[in-house]
Design a protein around this motif. Sequence first.
Motif, PDB file in Angstrom:
ATOM      1  N   GLY A   1     -33.230 -14.471  -1.686  1.00 32.81           N
ATOM      2  CA  GLY A   1     -33.832 -14.082  -3.129  1.00 32.81           C
ATOM      3  C   GLY A   1     -33.002 -13.254  -3.826  1.00 32.81           C
ATOM      4  N   ARG A   2     -32.516 -12.228  -3.165  1.00 32.22           N
ATOM      5  CA  ARG A   2     -31.781 -11.150  -3.808  1.00 32.22           C
ATOM      6  C   ARG A   2     -30.414 -11.585  -4.025  1.00 32.22           C
ATOM      7  NH1 ARG A   2     -31.692  -6.681   0.755  1.00 32.22           N
ATOM      8  NH2 ARG A   2     -30.271  -5.658  -1.044  1.00 32.22           N
ATOM      9  N   SER A   3     -29.684 -12.726  -3.666  1.00 33.73           N
ATOM     10  CA  SER A   3     -28.558 -13.204  -3.846  1.00 33.73           C
ATOM     11  C   SER A   3     -28.400 -14.314  -4.851  1.00 33.73           C
ATOM     12  CB  SER A   3     -27.643 -13.622  -2.799  1.00 33.73           C
ATOM     13  OG  SER A   3     -28.398 -14.658  -2.308  1.00 33.73           O
ATOM     14  N   ALA A   4     -29.748 -14.465  -5.416  1.00 37.58           N
ATOM     15  CA  ALA A   4     -30.031 -15.909  -6.314  1.00 37.58           C
ATOM     16  C   ALA A   4     -29.492 -15.490  -7.785  1.00 37.58           C
ATOM     17  CB  ALA A   4     -31.347 -16.451  -6.071  1.00 37.58           C
ATOM     18  N   LYS A   5     -28.939 -16.454  -8.515  1.00 35.14           N
ATOM     19  CA  LYS A   5     -28.548 -16.033  -9.902  1.00 35.14           C
ATOM     20  C   LYS A   5     -29.974 -16.348 -10.916  1.00 35.14           C
ATOM     21  CE  LYS A   5     -24.299 -15.178  -8.675  1.00 35.14           C
ATOM     22  NZ  LYS A   5     -24.066 -13.482  -8.775  1.00 35.14           N
ATOM     23  N   PRO A   6     -29.758 -15.893 -11.952  1.00 39.28           N
ATOM     24  CA  PRO A   6     -30.974 -16.319 -12.831  1.00 39.28           C
ATOM     25  C   PRO A   6     -30.975 -17.930 -13.172  1.00 39.28           C
ATOM     26  CG  PRO A   6     -29.831 -14.239 -13.616  1.00 39.28           C
ATOM     27  CD  PRO A   6     -29.349 -14.718 -12.429  1.00 39.28           C
ATOM     28  N   GLY A   7     -32.253 -18.265 -13.262  1.00 37.59           N
ATOM     29  CA  GLY A   7     -32.360 -19.701 -13.096  1.00 37.59           C
ATOM     30  C   GLY A   7     -32.172 -20.548 -11.975  1.00 37.59           C
ATOM     31  N   THR A   8     -32.238 -19.928 -10.686  1.00 36.61           N
ATOM     32  CA  THR A   8     -31.903 -20.666  -9.720  1.00 36.61           C
ATOM     33  C   THR A   8     -33.187 -21.424  -9.306  1.00 36.61           C
ATOM     34  OG1 THR A   8     -30.452 -19.163  -8.777  1.00 36.61           O
ATOM     35  CG2 THR A   8     -31.397 -20.354  -7.079  1.00 36.61           C
ATOM     36  N   SER A   9     -33.183 -22.663  -8.692  1.00 39.37           N
ATOM     37  CA  SER A   9     -34.318 -23.378  -8.262  1.00 39.37           C
ATOM     38  C   SER A   9     -34.139 -23.321  -6.664  1.00 39.37           C
ATOM     39  CB  SER A   9     -34.086 -24.658  -8.667  1.00 39.37           C
ATOM     40  OG  SER A   9     -34.188 -24.819 -10.183  1.00 39.37           O
TER      41      SER A   9
ATOM     42  N   GLU B   1     -31.840  -8.013  -8.451  1.00 37.03           N
ATOM     43  CA  GLU B   1     -31.540  -7.368  -7.243  1.00 37.03           C
ATOM     44  C   GLU B   1     -31.799  -6.036  -6.802  1.00 37.03           C
ATOM     45  OE1 GLU B   1     -29.490  -5.715  -3.368  1.00 37.03           O
ATOM     46  OE2 GLU B   1     -29.113  -5.320  -5.753  1.00 37.03           O
ATOM     47  N   PRO B   2     -31.408  -5.302  -8.024  1.00 33.94           N
ATOM     48  CA  PRO B   2     -31.645  -3.657  -7.756  1.00 33.94           C
ATOM     49  C   PRO B   2     -33.196  -3.255  -7.696  1.00 33.94           C
ATOM     50  CG  PRO B   2     -30.124  -4.089  -9.692  1.00 33.94           C
ATOM     51  CD  PRO B   2     -30.544  -5.320  -8.954  1.00 33.94           C
TER      52      PRO B   2
ATOM     53  N   PHE C   1     -45.835  -0.385  -1.209  1.00 33.20           N
ATOM     54  CA  PHE C   1     -44.605  -1.147  -1.588  1.00 33.20           C
ATOM     55  C   PHE C   1     -44.201  -2.496  -0.973  1.00 33.20           C
ATOM     56  CE2 PHE C   1     -43.482   3.501  -2.483  1.00 33.20           C
ATOM     57  CZ  PHE C   1     -43.608   3.538  -3.955  1.00 33.20           C
ATOM     58  N   ALA C   2     -44.570  -2.535   0.265  1.00 36.03           N
ATOM     59  CA  ALA C   2     -44.438  -3.655   0.886  1.00 36.03           C
ATOM     60  C   ALA C   2     -45.089  -4.896   0.076  1.00 36.03           C
ATOM     61  CB  ALA C   2     -44.879  -3.627   2.374  1.00 36.03           C
ATOM     62  N   GLY C   3     -46.206  -4.581  -0.193  1.00 36.57           N
ATOM     63  CA  GLY C   3     -47.134  -5.586  -1.063  1.00 36.57           C
ATOM     64  C   GLY C   3     -46.586  -5.931  -2.368  1.00 36.57           C
ATOM     65  N   GLN C   4     -45.936  -4.973  -2.941  1.00 39.66           N
ATOM     66  CA  GLN C   4     -45.585  -5.076  -4.187  1.00 39.66           C
ATOM     67  C   GLN C   4     -44.033  -6.020  -4.023  1.00 39.66           C
ATOM     68  OE1 GLN C   4     -44.594  -1.679  -6.521  1.00 39.66           O
ATOM     69  NE2 GLN C   4     -46.490  -0.792  -6.032  1.00 39.66           N
ATOM     70  N   GLU C   5     -43.340  -5.744  -2.873  1.00 38.40           N
ATOM     71  CA  GLU C   5     -42.411  -6.726  -2.504  1.00 38.40           C
ATOM     72  C   GLU C   5     -42.811  -8.156  -2.324  1.00 38.40           C
ATOM     73  OE1 GLU C   5     -38.505  -7.381   0.553  1.00 38.40           O
ATOM     74  OE2 GLU C   5     -40.235  -5.965   1.001  1.00 38.40           O
ATOM     75  N   ARG C   6     -43.865  -8.453  -1.843  1.00 41.55           N
ATOM     76  CA  ARG C   6     -44.507  -9.682  -1.454  1.00 41.55           C
ATOM     77  C   ARG C   6     -44.741 -10.439  -2.754  1.00 41.55           C
ATOM     78  NH1 ARG C   6     -50.024 -10.529   1.635  1.00 41.55           N
ATOM     79  NH2 ARG C   6     -50.637  -8.995   0.188  1.00 41.55           N
ATOM     80  N   ALA C   7     -45.235  -9.741  -3.561  1.00 45.18           N
ATOM     81  CA  ALA C   7     -45.551 -10.098  -5.106  1.00 45.18           C
ATOM     82  C   ALA C   7     -44.315 -10.460  -5.755  1.00 45.18           C
ATOM     83  CB  ALA C   7     -46.545  -9.184  -5.817  1.00 45.18           C
ATOM     84  N   PHE C   8     -43.372  -9.597  -5.815  1.00 47.58           N
ATOM     85  CA  PHE C   8     -42.022  -9.847  -6.632  1.00 47.58           C
ATOM     86  C   PHE C   8     -41.195 -10.985  -5.807  1.00 47.58           C
ATOM     87  CE2 PHE C   8     -37.648  -8.958  -7.234  1.00 47.58           C
ATOM     88  CZ  PHE C   8     -37.521  -8.430  -8.605  1.00 47.58           C
ATOM     89  N   GLY C   9     -41.329 -11.171  -4.391  1.00 45.47           N
ATOM     90  CA  GLY C   9     -40.620 -12.421  -4.051  1.00 45.47           C
ATOM     91  C   GLY C   9     -41.345 -13.753  -4.307  1.00 45.47           C
ATOM     92  N   ALA C  10     -42.747 -13.562  -4.259  1.00 42.11           N
ATOM     93  CA  ALA C  10     -43.333 -14.529  -4.846  1.00 42.11           C
ATOM     94  C   ALA C  10     -43.067 -15.250  -6.183  1.00 42.11           C
ATOM     95  CB  ALA C  10     -44.931 -14.521  -4.970  1.00 42.11           C
ATOM     96  N   MET C  11     -42.836 -14.238  -7.065  1.00 40.16           N
ATOM     97  CA  MET C  11     -42.417 -14.633  -8.558  1.00 40.16           C
ATOM     98  C   MET C  11     -40.919 -14.928  -8.257  1.00 40.16           C
ATOM     99  SD  MET C  11     -43.700 -11.563 -11.003  1.00 40.16           S
ATOM    100  CE  MET C  11     -43.029  -9.906 -10.070  1.00 40.16           C
ATOM    101  N   VAL C  12     -40.289 -14.671  -7.526  1.00 37.74           N
ATOM    102  CA  VAL C  12     -38.861 -15.330  -7.401  1.00 37.74           C
ATOM    103  C   VAL C  12     -39.015 -16.684  -6.767  1.00 37.74           C
ATOM    104  CG1 VAL C  12     -36.610 -14.946  -6.192  1.00 37.74           C
ATOM    105  CG2 VAL C  12     -37.655 -13.019  -6.997  1.00 37.74           C
ATOM    106  N   PHE C  13     -39.427 -16.875  -5.571  1.00 37.07           N
ATOM    107  CA  PHE C  13     -39.370 -18.170  -5.004  1.00 37.07           C
ATOM    108  C   PHE C  13     -40.308 -19.280  -5.374  1.00 37.07           C
ATOM    109  CE2 PHE C  13     -38.169 -15.268  -1.608  1.00 37.07           C
ATOM    110  CZ  PHE C  13     -36.907 -15.586  -1.172  1.00 37.07           C
ATOM    111  N   VAL C  14     -41.562 -18.869  -6.055  1.00 34.46           N
ATOM    112  CA  VAL C  14     -42.352 -19.861  -6.604  1.00 34.46           C
ATOM    113  C   VAL C  14     -42.085 -20.065  -8.174  1.00 34.46           C
ATOM    114  CG1 VAL C  14     -44.775 -20.382  -6.961  1.00 34.46           C
ATOM    115  CG2 VAL C  14     -44.152 -19.104  -5.001  1.00 34.46           C
ATOM    116  N   GLY C  15     -41.997 -18.932  -8.729  1.00 34.94           N
ATOM    117  CA  GLY C  15     -41.651 -19.165 -10.396  1.00 34.94           C
ATOM    118  C   GLY C  15     -40.205 -19.160 -10.745  1.00 34.94           C
TER     119      GLY C  15
END
Length: 405
Positions: free
Chosen positions: A238-246, A190-191, A169-183
């Motif tokens: 990451g969790r507080s960002a709105k859709p489309g945030t750069s 957030e949920p 699950f920690a690895g999935q969070e890493r992948a999820f966060g990468a999609m947020v911050f990179v892409g």
Amino acid sequence: MKSALSFLVAARECEIRELEQLAQTSELVSLVGQLIHALQKERGISNVYLGSKGTRFAEQRAPQAQVCDEIAQQVRERFDALDAGPQRVRNGARLFGRIAAVLHGLDELPHLRERIGARDLGAEGATAAFVGLIGELLAVVFEAADSATDPQISRALVAMFNFMQGKEFAGQERAFGAMVFVGGRAAGREPQWQQLIDMQERCFQVFSEFADPAVREVWEARQHGTRLSELERLRRIGRSAKPGTSFEPELGPTWYDVCTQRIDAMRAVEDALAAQLRALCERRIEQTRAELRDQQTTLRALTRPAGPHATALPLGPQLERSIVELLQDQSHRLQAMSDELDTARAALNERKVIERAKGLLMASRKISEDAAYKALRDAAMNQHRRLVDVAERLIEARELLGPKG
């Protein structure tokens, strides 16, 4: 006609065979853990590569794929060494079914890598493919834990499975966060992020309940050595960002490095768990062999023909105990083992409940296993409930409504 003691000796011999089989299975579990760790790293690299449109981590993909393939070959060889004959392995039907799924997933890896390299697969699709394969590997570990007949080894396997699941699950969070911050594709979800955090905490809680104190100390020490404050800071961003945030360009690599440091620290705990499991198997086998030798000595003495020329045999204090006492000791020991096993396996029931609920959804909706899990996960997020709670309610509703429902 064989005596009661003869069957006590036979029971000990069976116990030794089961312990030797558990030792072999434990070695397989340790190797599977290494492969999962390597695949988790490849998944993270692939997500950054895809999220950055091929501008980051391109040169790291091939070396990590080679590492995965080398460990995968060792896992295949360990699978081949298993006795696949009927009635040779506990939970054989489920275990071998999971192994078949793992081998199929490993066979599909080259094609997945080609699609990632060509960037004709999105980061979420790549993540889902890796999650599926890692999930099947974790299922092999689960079957090993569920099949253990020795309470001490069962507890160690339960601790190992839950720690490995939490690390995934920690690895999935890493992948999820990468999609947020990179892409920037997953911002605003957030949920789902919170659920990944909650599931990690639940797994590590169960691990702590069943792990040896020495292993728990390794885990606590390793946690202090990671950049937890930085992880929490990035989570909040990451969790507080709105859709489309750069996001700032450096946040993606920073997130990946912080998560990787944490996951690598978890790998050291897995090594400690594996070492403790090996030592425990060896100790239990030697202990049971010593008990077998004592009972064999007693049996030979009790069955030695009497006569005027019989030579006295120094039999020690073991012979002073009656057969009734030996039977009572065995009965009490087996009951205690059963109680301890029930406690250990209760910790595995959550996964069984989720698996059963997934099966009901797959059958009723004619959907895939991944789709069934996603439906349960989405329901849990929407209802602000734990995944297992939603699964239990689904099973209860199905039982209440009956087949026609």
